[in-house]
Design a protein around this motif. Sequence first.
Motif, PDB file in Angstrom:
ATOM      1  N   ALA A 296       0.834  -1.204   0.000  1.00 13.19           N
ATOM      2  CA  ALA A 296       0.000   0.000   0.000  1.00 13.19           C
ATOM      3  C   ALA A 296       0.872   1.259   0.000  1.00 13.19           C
ATOM      4  CB  ALA A 296      -0.930   0.010   1.214  1.00 13.19           C
ATOM      5  N   LEU A 297       2.096   1.138   0.523  1.00  9.78           N
ATOM      6  CA  LEU A 297       3.022   2.267   0.532  1.00  9.78           C
ATOM      7  C   LEU A 297       3.518   2.625  -0.865  1.00  9.78           C
ATOM      8  CD1 LEU A 297       3.214   1.409   3.624  1.00  9.78           C
ATOM      9  CD2 LEU A 297       5.501   2.378   3.547  1.00  9.78           C
ATOM     10  N   LEU A 298       3.346   1.721  -1.821  1.00 11.63           N
ATOM     11  CA  LEU A 298       3.891   1.923  -3.164  1.00 11.63           C
ATOM     12  C   LEU A 298       2.837   2.360  -4.175  1.00 11.63           C
ATOM     13  CD1 LEU A 298       6.194  -1.251  -3.419  1.00 11.63           C
ATOM     14  CD2 LEU A 298       6.763   0.990  -2.477  1.00 11.63           C
ATOM     15  N   VAL A 299       1.563   2.114  -3.890  1.00 13.13           N
ATOM     16  CA  VAL A 299       0.541   2.340  -4.912  1.00 13.13           C
ATOM     17  C   VAL A 299       0.248   3.817  -5.148  1.00 13.13           C
ATOM     18  CG1 VAL A 299      -0.550   0.095  -4.542  1.00 13.13           C
ATOM     19  CG2 VAL A 299      -1.403   2.101  -3.309  1.00 13.13           C
ATOM     20  N   GLY A 300       0.783   4.702  -4.303  1.00 10.58           N
ATOM     21  CA  GLY A 300       0.577   6.123  -4.513  1.00 10.58           C
ATOM     22  C   GLY A 300       1.438   6.708  -5.609  1.00 10.58           C
ATOM     23  N   ASP A 301       2.395   5.940  -6.106  1.00 12.52           N
ATOM     24  CA  ASP A 301       3.242   6.414  -7.198  1.00 12.52           C
ATOM     25  C   ASP A 301       2.394   6.640  -8.455  1.00 12.52           C
ATOM     26  OD1 ASP A 301       6.231   6.543  -8.279  1.00 12.52           O
ATOM     27  OD2 ASP A 301       5.045   5.438  -9.744  1.00 12.52           O
ATOM     28  N   PRO A 302       2.535   7.799  -9.110  1.00 14.80           N
ATOM     29  CA  PRO A 302       1.688   8.093 -10.278  1.00 14.80           C
ATOM     30  C   PRO A 302       1.764   7.037 -11.377  1.00 14.80           C
ATOM     31  CG  PRO A 302       2.834  10.075  -9.570  1.00 14.80           C
ATOM     32  CD  PRO A 302       3.389   8.939  -8.754  1.00 14.80           C
ATOM     33  N   ALA A 303       2.959   6.501 -11.633  1.00 15.46           N
ATOM     34  CA  ALA A 303       3.098   5.488 -12.684  1.00 15.46           C
ATOM     35  C   ALA A 303       2.339   4.217 -12.319  1.00 15.46           C
ATOM     36  CB  ALA A 303       4.575   5.172 -12.923  1.00 15.46           C
ATOM     37  N   VAL A 304       2.380   3.841 -11.039  1.00 18.06           N
ATOM     38  CA  VAL A 304       1.691   2.642 -10.576  1.00 18.06           C
ATOM     39  C   VAL A 304       0.178   2.840 -10.646  1.00 18.06           C
ATOM     40  CG1 VAL A 304       1.282   1.133  -8.578  1.00 18.06           C
ATOM     41  CG2 VAL A 304       3.604   1.941  -9.085  1.00 18.06           C
ATOM     42  N   LEU A 305      -0.301   3.980 -10.134  1.00 18.92           N
ATOM     43  CA  LEU A 305      -1.738   4.254 -10.152  1.00 18.92           C
ATOM     44  C   LEU A 305      -2.283   4.325 -11.572  1.00 18.92           C
ATOM     45  CD1 LEU A 305      -2.529   6.898  -7.373  1.00 18.92           C
ATOM     46  CD2 LEU A 305      -3.619   4.687  -7.703  1.00 18.92           C
ATOM     47  N   ALA A 306      -1.575   5.030 -12.438  1.00 21.32           N
ATOM     48  CA  ALA A 306      -2.039   5.172 -13.829  1.00 21.32           C
ATOM     49  C   ALA A 306      -2.116   3.813 -14.514  1.00 21.32           C
ATOM     50  CB  ALA A 306      -1.106   6.101 -14.595  1.00 21.32           C
ATOM     51  N   SER A 307      -1.094   2.981 -14.314  1.00 14.51           N
ATOM     52  CA  SER A 307      -1.081   1.653 -14.928  1.00 14.51           C
ATOM     53  C   SER A 307      -2.225   0.798 -14.401  1.00 14.51           C
ATOM     54  CB  SER A 307       0.253   0.959 -14.652  1.00 14.51           C
ATOM     55  OG  SER A 307       1.342   1.739 -15.100  1.00 14.51           O
ATOM     56  N   GLY A 308      -2.463   0.866 -13.088  1.00 15.57           N
ATOM     57  CA  GLY A 308      -3.545   0.095 -12.488  1.00 15.57           C
ATOM     58  C   GLY A 308      -4.909   0.494 -13.021  1.00 15.57           C
ATOM     59  N   LEU A 309      -5.117   1.798 -13.231  1.00 12.13           N
ATOM     60  CA  LEU A 309      -6.393   2.276 -13.764  1.00 12.13           C
ATOM     61  C   LEU A 309      -6.589   1.832 -15.207  1.00 12.13           C
ATOM     62  CD1 LEU A 309      -6.411   5.913 -12.308  1.00 12.13           C
ATOM     63  CD2 LEU A 309      -7.710   3.945 -11.485  1.00 12.13           C
ATOM     64  N   LEU A 310      -5.521   1.882 -15.986  1.00 12.44           N
ATOM     65  CA  LEU A 310      -5.607   1.453 -17.388  1.00 12.44           C
ATOM     66  C   LEU A 310      -5.896  -0.041 -17.500  1.00 12.44           C
ATOM     67  CD1 LEU A 310      -2.612   3.469 -18.878  1.00 12.44           C
ATOM     68  CD2 LEU A 310      -5.029   3.837 -19.384  1.00 12.44           C
ATOM     69  N   LEU A 311      -5.472  -0.799 -16.489  1.00  5.85           N
ATOM     70  CA  LEU A 311      -5.675  -2.245 -16.528  1.00  5.85           C
ATOM     71  C   LEU A 311      -7.135  -2.647 -16.342  1.00  5.85           C
ATOM     72  CD1 LEU A 311      -2.603  -3.672 -14.550  1.00  5.85           C
ATOM     73  CD2 LEU A 311      -3.198  -4.126 -16.944  1.00  5.85           C
ATOM     74  N   ILE A 312      -7.973  -1.750 -15.806  1.00  3.90           N
ATOM     75  CA  ILE A 312      -9.375  -2.110 -15.566  1.00  3.90           C
ATOM     76  C   ILE A 312     -10.098  -2.441 -16.870  1.00  3.90           C
ATOM     77  CG2 ILE A 312     -11.596  -1.277 -14.701  1.00  3.90           C
ATOM     78  CD1 ILE A 312     -10.061   0.256 -12.543  1.00  3.90           C
ATOM     79  N   PRO A 313     -10.190  -1.514 -17.826  1.00  4.93           N
ATOM     80  CA  PRO A 313     -10.858  -1.889 -19.088  1.00  4.93           C
ATOM     81  C   PRO A 313     -10.075  -2.924 -19.883  1.00  4.93           C
ATOM     82  CG  PRO A 313      -9.880   0.308 -19.269  1.00  4.93           C
ATOM     83  CD  PRO A 313      -9.773  -0.098 -17.827  1.00  4.93           C
ATOM     84  N   ALA A 314      -8.724  -2.860 -19.783  1.00  4.98           N
ATOM     85  CA  ALA A 314      -7.900  -3.812 -20.537  1.00  4.98           C
ATOM     86  C   ALA A 314      -8.136  -5.243 -20.053  1.00  4.98           C
ATOM     87  CB  ALA A 314      -6.427  -3.440 -20.407  1.00  4.98           C
ATOM     88  N   SER A 315      -8.333  -5.418 -18.744  1.00  4.60           N
ATOM     89  CA  SER A 315      -8.556  -6.756 -18.188  1.00  4.60           C
ATOM     90  C   SER A 315      -9.890  -7.338 -18.650  1.00  4.60           C
ATOM     91  CB  SER A 315      -8.511  -6.707 -16.654  1.00  4.60           C
ATOM     92  OG  SER A 315      -7.231  -6.313 -16.211  1.00  4.60           O
ATOM     93  N   LEU A 316     -10.894  -6.480 -18.748  1.00  3.03           N
ATOM     94  CA  LEU A 316     -12.199  -6.941 -19.263  1.00  3.03           C
ATOM     95  C   LEU A 316     -12.076  -7.370 -20.715  1.00  3.03           C
ATOM     96  CD1 LEU A 316     -14.570  -4.285 -17.655  1.00  3.03           C
ATOM     97  CD2 LEU A 316     -14.318  -6.684 -17.006  1.00  3.03           C
ATOM     98  N   LEU A 317     -11.304  -6.606 -21.480  1.00  2.00           N
ATOM     99  CA  LEU A 317     -11.091  -6.969 -22.886  1.00  2.00           C
ATOM    100  C   LEU A 317     -10.355  -8.301 -22.996  1.00  2.00           C
ATOM    101  CD1 LEU A 317     -11.291  -6.228 -25.888  1.00  2.00           C
ATOM    102  CD2 LEU A 317      -9.144  -4.957 -25.638  1.00  2.00           C
ATOM    103  N   LEU A 318      -9.330  -8.481 -22.159  1.00  2.00           N
ATOM    104  CA  LEU A 318      -8.587  -9.749 -22.160  1.00  2.00           C
ATOM    105  C   LEU A 318      -9.506 -10.922 -21.823  1.00  2.00           C
ATOM    106  CD1 LEU A 318      -5.196  -8.913 -20.358  1.00  2.00           C
ATOM    107  CD2 LEU A 318      -5.488  -9.652 -22.732  1.00  2.00           C
ATOM    108  N   ALA A 319     -10.373 -10.712 -20.826  1.00  2.00           N
ATOM    109  CA  ALA A 319     -11.288 -11.782 -20.414  1.00  2.00           C
ATOM    110  C   ALA A 319     -12.176 -12.230 -21.571  1.00  2.00           C
ATOM    111  CB  ALA A 319     -12.147 -11.316 -19.241  1.00  2.00           C
ATOM    112  N   ILE A 320     -12.515 -11.285 -22.466  1.00  2.00           N
ATOM    113  CA  ILE A 320     -13.375 -11.596 -23.607  1.00  2.00           C
ATOM    114  C   ILE A 320     -12.620 -12.319 -24.709  1.00  2.00           C
ATOM    115  CG2 ILE A 320     -14.800 -10.595 -25.449  1.00  2.00           C
ATOM    116  CD1 ILE A 320     -15.290  -8.206 -23.542  1.00  2.00           C
ATOM    117  N   ILE A 321     -11.403 -11.849 -25.011  1.00  2.00           N
ATOM    118  CA  ILE A 321     -10.714 -12.319 -26.220  1.00  2.00           C
ATOM    119  C   ILE A 321      -9.805 -13.521 -26.003  1.00  2.00           C
ATOM    120  CG2 ILE A 321     -10.799 -10.011 -27.232  1.00  2.00           C
ATOM    121  CD1 ILE A 321      -7.826  -9.702 -26.583  1.00  2.00           C
ATOM    122  N   LEU A 322      -9.407 -13.789 -24.752  1.00  2.00           N
ATOM    123  CA  LEU A 322      -8.482 -14.904 -24.534  1.00  2.00           C
ATOM    124  C   LEU A 322      -9.209 -16.238 -24.722  1.00  2.00           C
ATOM    125  CD1 LEU A 322      -6.412 -13.735 -21.414  1.00  2.00           C
ATOM    126  CD2 LEU A 322      -5.616 -13.937 -23.774  1.00  2.00           C
TER     127      LEU A 322
END
Length: 420
Positions: A296-322
């Motif tokens: 939890a001490l690391l997730v405040g990093d902007p690069a980490v947060l931005a990547s995590g947010l982008l993974l939300i729609p990307a993960s749904l897409l992966l779930a569909i196409i894999l």
Amino acid sequence: MSIIKTLINMGPSVMMPIIFFILAIVFGVKIGKAFKAGMLVGIGFVGINLVIGLLLGSLGPAAQAMVKRFGLSLTVVDPGWPVGSTIGWGSPIVPIVVFGALLINLILLIFNLTKTVNIDIFNYWHFLLTGGVVYAVTNNVAIASAGSLIHFLVTLFIADRTAPRIQKSFNLKGVSFAHATSAIYVPIGIVVNWIIEKIPGLRDIDANPDKITKKFGIMGEPLTLGTMLGIVLGILAGWSITDILTLAIKVAAVMVLLPAMINVLVEGLITVRDAAEVSLKKKFPDREFYIGLDTALLVGDPAVLASGLLLIPASLLLAIILPGNKLLPFVDLASLVFLVPMVAPYCKNNVVRIFISGLVIMTLILYAGTDISPYYTKAAKIANVTLPSGVSSSTSMAGIVGGATTPLGWLIIKLSMLFS
């Protein structure tokens, strides 16, 4: 065991101040200063939990709205980390594994085989979950306990090896992260970064938030990045303009407030860390020690947060196409940020590289979860878990956050089938 369960039920906001106060006293800090250090750690955790709660509370409905909007109906559902935690702490292996992990950590410290003093007891559920699923496979406490402790040992090894790089990248001295989910994905980040370095064009994309801020000014600020990501997620959820803007403001707030809360916690941590360093150097002049904490001490990093947010729609897409995937990311979509924080330093804190690593990680999670879902579901029934709304007791389950669906957790579970 009763004392440990009481501490666990208190949560990290109460448990960590007590632990840090005791550590401060042990290392010779005066009572008043030790009390302040412990309270700052506790206040920091309260702040972090409030901000992360804001993030999860805002993104959770958006993520679930995406699931409904796109009509996703896979046969295995992610019930969220609270279910995984309940499986871990509700399995019969808990006394053996908890005291075994503490004893193993102590023995390794005595014989200079580790530098990490892992006090992140709250997150023991990550490797306890692996053992809980193994127990569902084998119905054997000894095998399940062994699997859980192997997961713990590997995580401790990774914590030691990654500590110098993470400390430098996140400006956190004297700590490590024996997090049995995040740590396991570090090798994936290393491999992905190595591959990207071999690809012309892709390797030249410099998406480090600090450099973006210097180049684009306010347009590269974390608060602007959070606003834009919130708008995109709100649009994908099909929300009204009011709800989209509300989400955008909340995500921007998280990007700004989370680092501030982490700084409060670190202020208390520094007092104990410095006292520990002085005390331990007198007794062990040639050794270095790390305090094992929550990612939890690391997730405040902007690069980490931005990547995590982008993974939300990307993960749904992966779930569909894999092909062959049956696992639907659901309750823990908003918690995907916890999969990539330890990967970030090995991807040069580059959002593009972290995101690509996240795609590989999610692909592995989806296939692992699909494969072990019958046993995960059985483990949930053994632990008598309370399922969140939207998850039926008749539905097959597998968590996307937690030790069981990591590559190591999956391997341990599959090997345990040889003894079933």
